[in-house]
Write an enzyme that holds these catalytic residues in place. Structure first.
Site, PDB file in Angstrom:
ATOM      1  CE  LYS A 151     -20.458  27.292 -28.674  1.00 20.47           C
ATOM      2  NZ  LYS A 151     -19.734  27.108 -29.606  1.00 20.47           N
TER       3      LYS A 151
ATOM      4  N   GLY B  10     -24.775  28.941 -34.100  1.00 18.95           N
ATOM      5  CA  GLY B  10     -25.519  27.912 -34.446  1.00 18.95           C
ATOM      6  C   GLY B  10     -25.194  26.396 -33.702  1.00 18.95           C
TER       7      GLY B  10
ATOM      8  CG  ASP C 212     -18.930  26.192 -35.398  1.00 18.93           C
ATOM      9  OD1 ASP C 212     -20.007  26.563 -34.944  1.00 18.93           O
ATOM     10  OD2 ASP C 212     -18.258  26.966 -36.180  1.00 18.93           O
TER      11      ASP C 212
HETATM   12  P1  GDP Z   1     -21.717  24.483 -31.332  1.00 16.25           P
HETATM   13  O1  GDP Z   1     -21.963  25.758 -32.242  1.00 16.25           O
HETATM   14  O2  GDP Z   1     -20.557  24.616 -30.438  1.00 16.25           O
HETATM   15  O3  GDP Z   1     -23.032  24.010 -30.823  1.00 16.25           O
HETATM   16  O4  GDP Z   1     -21.229  23.260 -32.379  1.00 16.25           O
HETATM   17  P2  GDP Z   1     -22.150  22.979 -33.995  1.00 16.25           P
HETATM   18  O5  GDP Z   1     -23.465  22.649 -33.759  1.00 16.25           O
HETATM   19  O6  GDP Z   1     -21.887  24.395 -34.644  1.00 16.25           O
HETATM   20  O7  GDP Z   1     -21.100  22.100 -34.482  1.00 16.25           O
HETATM   21  C1  GDP Z   1     -20.715  20.911 -33.998  1.00 16.25           C
HETATM   22  C2  GDP Z   1     -21.307  19.700 -35.292  1.00 16.25           C
HETATM   23  O8  GDP Z   1     -20.709  18.683 -34.901  1.00 16.25           O
HETATM   24  C3  GDP Z   1     -22.748  19.539 -35.298  1.00 16.25           C
HETATM   25  O9  GDP Z   1     -22.857  18.938 -36.675  1.00 16.25           O
HETATM   26  C4  GDP Z   1     -23.006  18.181 -34.608  1.00 16.25           C
HETATM   27  O10 GDP Z   1     -24.103  17.437 -34.828  1.00 16.25           O
HETATM   28  C5  GDP Z   1     -21.838  17.294 -34.491  1.00 16.25           C
HETATM   29  N1  GDP Z   1     -21.307  16.794 -33.468  1.00 16.25           N
HETATM   30  C6  GDP Z   1     -21.499  17.087 -32.238  1.00 16.25           C
HETATM   31  N2  GDP Z   1     -20.748  16.268 -31.387  1.00 16.25           N
HETATM   32  C7  GDP Z   1     -20.241  15.426 -32.177  1.00 16.25           C
HETATM   33  C8  GDP Z   1     -19.278  14.123 -31.979  1.00 16.25           C
HETATM   34  O11 GDP Z   1     -18.820  13.865 -30.868  1.00 16.25           O
HETATM   35  N3  GDP Z   1     -18.801  13.601 -32.820  1.00 16.25           N
HETATM   36  C9  GDP Z   1     -19.228  13.731 -34.162  1.00 16.25           C
HETATM   37  N4  GDP Z   1     -18.941  13.215 -35.246  1.00 16.25           N
HETATM   38  N5  GDP Z   1     -20.069  14.925 -34.516  1.00 16.25           N
HETATM   39  C10 GDP Z   1     -20.707  15.667 -33.245  1.00 16.25           C
HETATM   40  P1  IMO Z   2     -21.234  28.993 -32.310  1.00 22.54           P
HETATM   41  O1  IMO Z   2     -21.987  29.437 -31.186  1.00 22.54           O
HETATM   42  C1  IMO Z   2     -17.809  29.831 -35.203  1.00 22.54           C
HETATM   43  C2  IMO Z   2     -17.223  33.898 -36.187  1.00 22.54           C
HETATM   44  C3  IMO Z   2     -17.576  34.306 -37.889  1.00 22.54           C
HETATM   45  C4  IMO Z   2     -16.520  35.445 -37.966  1.00 22.54           C
HETATM   46  C5  IMO Z   2     -16.599  36.106 -36.503  1.00 22.54           C
HETATM   47  C6  IMO Z   2     -17.314  37.418 -36.531  1.00 22.54           C
HETATM   48  O2  IMO Z   2     -22.072  28.332 -33.156  1.00 22.54           O
HETATM   49  O3  IMO Z   2     -19.972  28.322 -31.827  1.00 22.54           O
HETATM   50  P2  IMO Z   2     -19.912  37.637 -36.434  1.00 22.54           P
HETATM   51  O4  IMO Z   2     -21.100  37.269 -37.219  1.00 22.54           O
HETATM   52  O5  IMO Z   2     -20.235  37.273 -35.218  1.00 22.54           O
HETATM   53  O6  IMO Z   2     -19.734  39.176 -36.305  1.00 22.54           O
HETATM   54  O7  IMO Z   2     -18.565  37.056 -37.067  1.00 22.54           O
HETATM   55  O8  IMO Z   2     -17.031  35.040 -35.546  1.00 22.54           O
HETATM   56  N1  IMO Z   2     -18.562  33.300 -35.674  1.00 22.54           N
HETATM   57  C7  IMO Z   2     -18.490  31.913 -35.405  1.00 22.54           C
HETATM   58  N2  IMO Z   2     -17.583  30.965 -35.586  1.00 22.54           N
HETATM   59  N3  IMO Z   2     -19.178  29.577 -34.281  1.00 22.54           N
HETATM   60  C8  IMO Z   2     -19.737  30.505 -34.164  1.00 22.54           C
HETATM   61  O9  IMO Z   2     -20.847  30.579 -33.097  1.00 22.54           O
HETATM   62  C9  IMO Z   2     -19.733  31.889 -34.644  1.00 22.54           C
HETATM   63  N4  IMO Z   2     -20.137  33.159 -34.350  1.00 22.54           N
HETATM   64  C10 IMO Z   2     -19.427  33.975 -35.100  1.00 22.54           C
HETATM   65  O10 IMO Z   2     -17.419  33.239 -38.764  1.00 22.54           O
HETATM   66  O11 IMO Z   2     -15.265  35.034 -38.034  1.00 22.54           O
HETATM   67 MG    MG Z   3     -21.890  26.470 -34.078  1.00 22.67          MG
END
Ligand code: GDP
Ligand code: IMO
Ligand code: MG
Length: 414
Positions: A17, A41, A14
């Site tokens: 990316k 996600g 999270d």
């Molecule tokens: P990922 O799994 O690495 O793609 O990250 P996620 O999408 O799960 O979580 C990142 C969250 O931060 C999402 O809700 C994005 O919309 C938000 N986001 C991304 N870049 C920025 C930023 O530079 N600032 C803020 N405030 N939010 C961001």
């Molecule tokens: P993105 O790509 C954050 C975490 C789960 C749990 C552990 C194992 O959005 O960064 P799983 O369902 O993979 O067997 O769960 O890994 N986890 C993540 N945490 N971002 C993710 O994906 C994750 N995918 C799995 O919360 O701790």
């Molecule tokens: Mg994510």
């Protein structure tokens, strides 16, 4: 040399990316997911709205870019159809996709197994069946996409799976899989060959990591990890190609979050953590769970850099730190009274780690949407430079908001 960029989560997932991959894919020909499955996600905010991508590579939202789902993933056909329908509902053009024939399937029985094993409560998994699907793969009883051309084998495997797990309708699952194959068979093929040819002909390829380095099954905080290889090493493993990378970008959130169980030395359990969660809207993109929040952990980041050898950092969500009077950064740990600078391999040891912090001045100005580095408050600039100095890696991109254009570009990546 063909530009091949690896985008890798440097922390516990999270890190944003999705946004970084989407930005870097503006001119890419291919965007490849090489690990994980519907547990990911990845959020993209663009002119069509907010897309939370689980299996579709973020670059494939650009209509010129082919999204490749390679064999290092596990693929949930039900979830993929749902995701494509959602994107279509937003009025987007259908993403161009190539699915590796060698990719293992996540079946309804995998979610049932995950629940029965208690993995979701013990580890805080995403409950998407991802762990059991990878387990079946190495146990040599998985179903792969290419098996769908052999209905007898599929039926036999499903019956065998039902005998062990129960809890699903064999005929219904079988017919859904057959329909999926009907619909998608032209997009299923040898992704390794396609990738190899693309790289040889000088096409630009982006490799989109899912999860983060600390969730890697080998390098992460085992057993509190996911079941795949989330680092740069996952790329050759999960695609069958070994590119000469023009850039290996570590995506680093300006603070730390983790969703699920396991050690997190810099976690703030009180009001500071709450404030980070609210300011950063730290709720899971896949499960909606509140994320655990804390300060940046440079012990963990130095370790992530040692594993991935980042050429660049994309520092995201810097805007979230605005308004804090001071900002803390862990530079070492104290474990059982001893100062430790290396990230421990053992989670039980890491659970006892107390961070040793360095304190940096905060800034009060709201920097949401900032696009120029030199216009950031000097304390924000100093924070970025501090990170660059400690890691010895340039910060090439800085996120200043969720929207695609809330980004500071400090240098070309390739
Ligand atoms: P990922 O799994 O690495 O793609 O990250 P996620 O999408 O799960 O979580 C990142 C969250 O931060 C999402 O809700 C994005 O919309 C938000 N986001 C991304 N870049 C920025 C930023 O530079 N600032 C803020 N405030 N939010 C961001
Ligand atoms: P993105 O790509 C954050 C975490 C789960 C749990 C552990 C194992 O959005 O960064 P799983 O369902 O993979 O067997 O769960 O890994 N986890 C993540 N945490 N971002 C993710 O994906 C994750 N995918 C799995 O919360 O701790
Ligand atoms: Mg994510």
């Amino acid at each position: 040399m063909a530009p091949a960029l690896a985008i890798i989560g440097a922390q516990w997932g999270d890190e944003a990316k999705g946004k970084i991959v989407h930005f870097l894919s503006r001119e890419a020909d291919l965007c490849v997911r090489f690990n994980g499955g519907p547990n990911a996600g990845h959020t993209v905010v663009d002119e069509y709205g907010v897309a939370k991508l689980h299996q579709v590579p973020a670059g494939a939202l650009h209509s010129h870019c082919l999204g490749v789902l390679s064999h290092g993933m596990v693929l949930d056909p039900w979830a993929l159809e749902e995701e494509l329908a959602f994107l279509q509902g937003q009025g987007r053009p259908a993403p161009k996709l190539l699915l590796s024939e060698r990719t293992h399937l996540v079946l309804p029985s995998h979610r049932i197994k995950e629940e029965k094993e208690g993995a979701s409560s013990r580890l805080g998994t995403t409950k998407r069946g991802v762990g059991p699907a990878y387990a079946d793969r190495v146990a040599r009883r998985g179903l792969r996409l290419l098996d769908l051309a052999h209905p007898h084998y599929v039926r036999e495997r499903l019956r065998a799976e039902f005998d062990v797990v129960g809890g699903f309708d064999v005929d219904q699952v079988f017919s859904t899989l057959m329909n999926f194959y009907q619909k998608f068979h032209e997009r299923i093929g040898d992704a390794r060959v396609a990738l190899s040819q693309a790289l040889a002909s000088g096409k630009t390829v982006i490799f989109e990591g899912a999860q983060g380095t600390m969730l890697d099954v080998d390098f992460g905080t085992y057993p509190y990890v996911t079941s795949s290889h989330t680092t740069v090493h996952g790329i050759p493993w999960g695609t069958g190609v070994w590119p000469e990378f023009s850039a290996i970008v570590g995506v680093v959130k300006a603070y730390t979050t983790r969703v699920g169980a396991g050690p997190l030395p810099t976690e703030e359990r009180g009001p500071l953590g709450e404030r980070l969660r609210e300011a950063g809207e730290e709720y899971g993109a896949t499960t909606g769970r509140p994320r655990r929040c804390g300060w940046l952990d440079l012990v963990a980041l130095r370790y992530a850099h040692a594993i991935n050898r980042f050429t660049h950092i994309a520092l995201t969500k810097l805007d979230v730190l605005s308004g804090f009077p001071e900002i803390r950064v862990a530079v070492a740990y104290r474990i059982d009274g001893e100062k430790v600078e290396e990230f421990p391999a053992c989670s039980w040891e890491l659970e006892r780690a107390e961070p040793i912090y360095e304190t940096l001045p905060g800034w009060q100005k709201d920097i949401q949407g900032a696009k120029e580095f030199t216009r950031l408050p000097k304390e924000a600039q100093a924070y970025v430079r501090f990170l660059e100095e400690v890691l010895g890696v340039p910060v090439a991109l800085i996120g200043t908001g969720p929207e695609a254009n809330s980004l500071i570009v400090r240098g070309e990546l390739s």
